[in-house]
Design a protein around this motif. Sequence first.
Motif, PDB file in Angstrom:
ATOM      1  N   ARG A 118       0.834  -1.213   0.000  1.00 37.68           N
ATOM      2  CA  ARG A 118       0.000   0.000   0.000  1.00 37.68           C
ATOM      3  C   ARG A 118       0.857   1.247   0.000  1.00 37.68           C
ATOM      4  NH1 ARG A 118      -4.333  -2.235   3.810  1.00 37.68           N
ATOM      5  NH2 ARG A 118      -2.512  -2.325   5.106  1.00 37.68           N
ATOM      6  N   TRP A 119       1.900   1.271   0.851  1.00 35.48           N
ATOM      7  CA  TRP A 119       2.770   2.442   0.904  1.00 35.48           C
ATOM      8  C   TRP A 119       3.524   2.627  -0.414  1.00 35.48           C
ATOM      9  CZ3 TRP A 119       2.113   6.386   3.755  1.00 35.48           C
ATOM     10  CH2 TRP A 119       1.550   6.257   5.012  1.00 35.48           C
ATOM     11  N   LEU A 120       3.892   1.543  -1.045  1.00 37.44           N
ATOM     12  CA  LEU A 120       4.552   1.621  -2.342  1.00 37.44           C
ATOM     13  C   LEU A 120       3.622   2.232  -3.381  1.00 37.44           C
ATOM     14  CD1 LEU A 120       7.069   0.942  -4.010  1.00 37.44           C
ATOM     15  CD2 LEU A 120       6.068  -1.302  -4.435  1.00 37.44           C
ATOM     16  N   ILE A 121       2.380   1.836  -3.362  1.00 32.87           N
ATOM     17  CA  ILE A 121       1.395   2.396  -4.301  1.00 32.87           C
ATOM     18  C   ILE A 121       1.175   3.875  -4.014  1.00 32.87           C
ATOM     19  CG2 ILE A 121      -1.048   2.324  -4.968  1.00 32.87           C
ATOM     20  CD1 ILE A 121      -0.866  -0.753  -4.556  1.00 32.87           C
ATOM     21  N   VAL A 122       1.042   4.239  -2.734  1.00 29.62           N
ATOM     22  CA  VAL A 122       0.849   5.650  -2.369  1.00 29.62           C
ATOM     23  C   VAL A 122       2.057   6.471  -2.801  1.00 29.62           C
ATOM     24  CG1 VAL A 122       0.673   7.238  -0.396  1.00 29.62           C
ATOM     25  CG2 VAL A 122      -0.753   5.198  -0.473  1.00 29.62           C
ATOM     26  N   GLY A 123       3.272   5.961  -2.554  1.00 29.05           N
ATOM     27  CA  GLY A 123       4.488   6.681  -2.935  1.00 29.05           C
ATOM     28  C   GLY A 123       4.602   6.832  -4.442  1.00 29.05           C
ATOM     29  N   ALA A 124       4.312   5.764  -5.171  1.00 32.28           N
ATOM     30  CA  ALA A 124       4.386   5.830  -6.634  1.00 32.28           C
ATOM     31  C   ALA A 124       3.363   6.813  -7.186  1.00 32.28           C
ATOM     32  CB  ALA A 124       4.173   4.443  -7.225  1.00 32.28           C
TER      33      ALA A 124
END
Length: 143
Positions: A118-124
């Motif tokens: 989830r954090w990877l998606i938010v960061g991307a």
Amino acid sequence: MPDETLDRSSLERLVRALRQARVQRALSVDEIARLIKIRSTHIEKIEEGDFSFLPPLYVHSYLKKYAAELGVGDDALLDACRSELGISASNFSVPPPAQLVTDGPNGFVSKSQGKKRRWLIVGATAAAVILITLMLLFFFGRF
């Protein structure tokens, strides 16, 4: 004199007890429906002994809410009603452990991996928004 409760099903006994408790508390069908957040037409059908208006699992859930609000019945009676409605005990099985989430075609992913994803998606997504904003500013000559 034989016990009259032996001649009635668990559903009939529960419905009779629910209706009696509602009337004793001077609650109308509409009032109890608002209290337990169930449509009054569903309460009426339950009190009529008509359980065909919804799938049995929902009817059982409504019976439990109604009984809990009025303090009627016990676990044994509600279990007997569940059986009479044809709901197997397996419908009330224990959910999978909280640390496991089925998240994709490959099977289980741990909860911590799900958070990282989830954090990877938010960061991307944030990086993409910043990049697009910079490109637009450069394109319109404001950079």
